[in-house]
Motif scaffolding. Structure first.
Motif: not given
Length: 351
Positions: A136, A152, A159, A316, A318, A322-323
């Motif tokens: 992430n 997170r 993660l 990179d 995800a 997740y953002n």
């Protein structure tokens, strides 16, 4: 045969195309992308233009589907045609956006050609997609805070992270981050100029990064007399992203890389991307994928490419939620099942 040779002769019928606007409000800026829908033979192929400037999307969508794309092609001939056309109804804000838009049209054409052939990408390539490792990617706010990482890891303890380091990270923040053992890579953003994510080369920052994260990949340092002595002893864990737009760029790096970030949209050309995959494999250069804030099908497409070409690295890519400022519960964990669609160049969830 090269990877592109396996795709080049796919027949492609194009009857027209359409443009779909996508927008998502953000804390610092709004993300805008355009989904390209290329139609033909009763099928539709999708690609996503990740150009960053909203005004470039506004101009594209206002002009409408004006490009002469209709006809009977091979995939290779269509991609060559895209490379000859000016895809911008008015000059882009930044020249690199020409590559982003080219990828949108060529990835849509690949999707359409495969759907017309009744086959998924991995089958035509003779490869098996496998569950892919992902990280992430995060910035830690202004002023920077441990909070984005904390929320997170509280919800997703396993993660892994890719963090954009900035000069205003405090020693205390470095210590908190190091204690998580969750940081797989650190992006120094050394090649960015005139953007909202600029980070000038900073010897103090660079030294703290290499010391605090001795196992992490270090992406895009800017090398100059004050930073090179800090970075060069760690050259085996230096990776490159922003300088790489074409295969030839691999030979312009300060030293032969062990690992590079291969972003399809940053390369632009499907032919060039396939050559990048082939050459890195031949040279023993590791690869991981990178996202560009995709809002639609583009995210699944780069996940699928990672699952096919480099599933076991710190990709990179995800899943989009997740953002979010606070990722929702129930998201898939790494490694991610690629779940390709039965036909085309997309994941099943995008069909």
């Amino acid at each position: 045969m090269s990877t592109f040779d396996l795709l080049a002769d796919l027949p492609l019928t194009v009857d027209g195309y359409a443009l779909e606007d996508r927008r998502k409000a953000g804390e610092r800026w709004d993300r805008v992308t355009t989904t390209i829908h290329v139609q033909g033979g009763g099928e539709e192929g999708l690609g996503e233009d990740v150009t960053y400037q909203p005004e470039d999307h506004d101009a594209l969508q206002a002009a409408g589907p004006i490009l002469p794309l209709d006809g009977e092609w091979t995939l290779a001939a269509f991609c060559d045609r895209i490379g000859e056309l000016d895809l911008f109804p008015q000059p882009p804000t930044t020249e690199v956006s020409r590559l982003y838009r080219r990828w949108a049209y060529e990835s849509a054409a690949l999707d359409l050609a495969l759907r017309q052939a009744g086959a998924p990408l991995h089958e035509v390539l003779g490869r098996t997609p496998v569950p892919l490792t992902f990280v992430n990617s995060l910035r830690l706010g202004e002023p920077p805070s441990f909070e984005p990482v904390r929320v997170r890891l509280e919800r997703y303890p396993a993660l892994r992270m890719k963090l954009d380091a900035t000069s205003d990270w405090t020693p205390e923040l470095f210590e908190q981050l190091a204690e998580t053992n969750a940081v797989d890579s650190v992006d120094l953003k050394g090649f960015y100029r005139g953007t909202v994510v600029d980070q000038p080369p900073d010897p103090v920052l660079y030294q703290r990064v290499v010391d605090a994260f001795p196992q992490a990949w270090i992406e895009d340092p800017w090398l100059m007399p004050k930073t090179q002595p800090i970075i060069e002893p760690h050259r085996d864990r230096v990776t490159w992203d922003a300088p790489i737009h074409a295969l030839a760029d691999l030979d312009t790096l300060p030293w032969p890389p062990r690992m590079v970030n291969v972003k399809p949209s940053r390369v632009g050309s499907l032919r060039e991307l396939c050559a990048m995959y082939d050459t890195c494999a031949q040279r023993g250069i590791g690869m991981y994928g990178g996202g560009q804030g995709e809002l639609g099908v583009g995210r699944g497409q780069i996940q699928l490419l990672a699952a096919i070409f480099h599933p076991d690295t710190a990709n990179d890519v995800a899943p989009r939620p997740y953002n979010d400022a606070v990722p929702p519960p129930g998201l898939p964990a790494s490694p991610l099942d690629p779940a390709p669609a039965a036909t085309g160049f997309r994941r099943a969830e995008d069909s």
